[in-house]
Design a protein around this motif. Structure first.
Motif, short mmCIF file in Angstrom:
data_model
loop_
_atom_site.label_atom_id
_atom_site.label_comp_id
_atom_site.label_asym_id
_atom_site.label_seq_id
_atom_site.Cartn_x
_atom_site.Cartn_y
_atom_site.Cartn_z
N GLU A 39 0.51 -1.52 -0.04
CA GLU A 39 -0.36 0.00 -0.03
C GLU A 39 0.46 1.64 0.33
O GLU A 39 1.56 1.77 0.86
CB GLU A 39 -1.05 -0.14 1.48
CG GLU A 39 -1.96 -1.30 1.57
CD GLU A 39 -3.19 -0.77 2.15
OE1 GLU A 39 -2.83 0.00 2.56
OE2 GLU A 39 -3.50 -1.73 2.83
N VAL A 87 -5.00 6.03 -1.30
CA VAL A 87 -4.27 4.83 -1.32
C VAL A 87 -4.14 4.07 -2.47
O VAL A 87 -5.30 3.70 -2.92
CB VAL A 87 -5.11 3.71 -0.22
CG1 VAL A 87 -3.64 2.59 -0.05
CG2 VAL A 87 -4.92 4.81 1.05
N TYR A 89 -3.01 0.32 -4.04
CA TYR A 89 -2.71 -1.06 -3.73
C TYR A 89 -2.04 -1.85 -5.05
O TYR A 89 -2.30 -1.17 -6.23
CB TYR A 89 -3.62 -1.85 -3.47
CG TYR A 89 -5.45 -1.16 -2.03
CD1 TYR A 89 -4.43 -1.49 -0.73
CD2 TYR A 89 -5.69 -0.05 -2.61
CE1 TYR A 89 -5.61 -0.87 0.54
CE2 TYR A 89 -6.54 0.38 -1.84
CZ TYR A 89 -6.84 -0.20 0.05
OH TYR A 89 -7.43 0.48 1.12
#
Length: 287
Positions: A39, A87, A89
């Motif tokens: 992340e 975020v 990922y």
């Protein structure tokens, strides 16, 4: 065009996915996080506590946060309302088309010494221009937007990797309060002694804190209940043993500190959403 309060691109099975939130008021993550993908977290505005592995970090506007795969982490409220974050990922499949040196460069921050990198103003402006443009592409879905999002995500990962590499060695992470530092010490102790019997009363006595104060403070600064964190730490090691050894599952449960096998099974399922037997079988099917 104003951005929506929430935006998402892709899902957990894709090489990479994106999640954006602009939240009003106070907020703490309701779910525990520990998964195999990496992340890259960026805080546009506000302030958060970010607990990673066994340490609390105070994250402020303009901070990049690197969370390795299979690392326990959780964000919580510092008492300052409102925050905006994104975020990215990234799964291992993202790196398959890249050259080895490119993969090593992009992964280096996740294995390096700095979990949090504080950006100077000029670099904050650069990364925010890039990220906001990516979010506009996700929201508007103009022809070719997926290509634009892929390109922007790659640029963001490269920018973050270069910032991490240039970050001065020896620069201390942003300081936390003495109370938060004490919780870091307790989390570190649990990470080192999870095989032993660990109880709230025993840890309270060891660290010269009342049980109620310890329980309340640990939850405040880490986002986890004390017993919950002990269980997650043990399950993380159990996952490793299930992947890397042929030990019987009941023996694995004993090795990581569980005195009762049924309790181990219950905690394992609550953390991983599957049984220990299914976890081992599923992992071996992927080999």
């Amino acid at each position: 065009m104003a951005l929506h309060q929430e935006l998402r691109y892709g899902d957990a099975s894709d090489p990479f996915s994106v999640e954006y939130n602009r939240r009003k008021g106070h907020f703490s993550m309701s779910e525990d996080h520990m998964h195999k993908h990496y992340e890259l977290y960026y805080l546009f505005g506000g302030e958060r506590f970010y607990f990673i592995k066994d340490r609390v970090y105070r994250v402020r506007s303009g901070d990049l946060v690197f969370i390795p795969g299979n690392e326990v982490h959780k964000t919580s409220d510092t008492g300052v309302p409102n925050h905006e974050r994104i975020v990215i990922y990234v799964n291992d499949s993202y790196f398959e088309p890249l050259q080895q040196d490119e993969t090593e460069l992009l992964l280096a921050p996740f294995h390096g010494p700095h979990r949090v990198v504080h950006l100077p103003d000029q670099d904050k402006l650069r990364i925010e221009q890039l990220l906001y443009e990516m979010l506009r592409e996700i929201q508007e879905e103009a022809p070719g937007y997926r290509m634009a999002v892929r390109h922007a995500a790659g640029q963001a990962l490269l920018f973050a990797a270069r910032q991490s590499a240039a970050y001065k060695q020896g620069v201390p992470e942003d300081s936390v309060s003495p109370a938060a530092a004490r919780m870091n010490d307790i989390a570190s102790y649990i990470s080192e002694h999870y095989r032993e019997s660990l109880t709230l009363s025993g840890l309270s006595e060891l660290f010269y804190l009342s049980p109620s104060h310890l329980s309340r403070s640990f939850k405040k600064y880490t986002g986890f209940g004390l017993i919950e964190y002990i269980g997650i730490t043990r399950i993380k090691e159990a996952q490793r043993l299930l992947r890397e050894t042929d030990e019987r599952i009941i023996r694995v449960s004993e090795d990581v500190g569980f005195e009762n096998f049924s309790h181990f099974e219950k905690v394992f399922k609550s953390v991983t959403r599957m049984s220990a037997r299914s976890y081992r079988a599923g992992f071996r099917r992927r080999e």
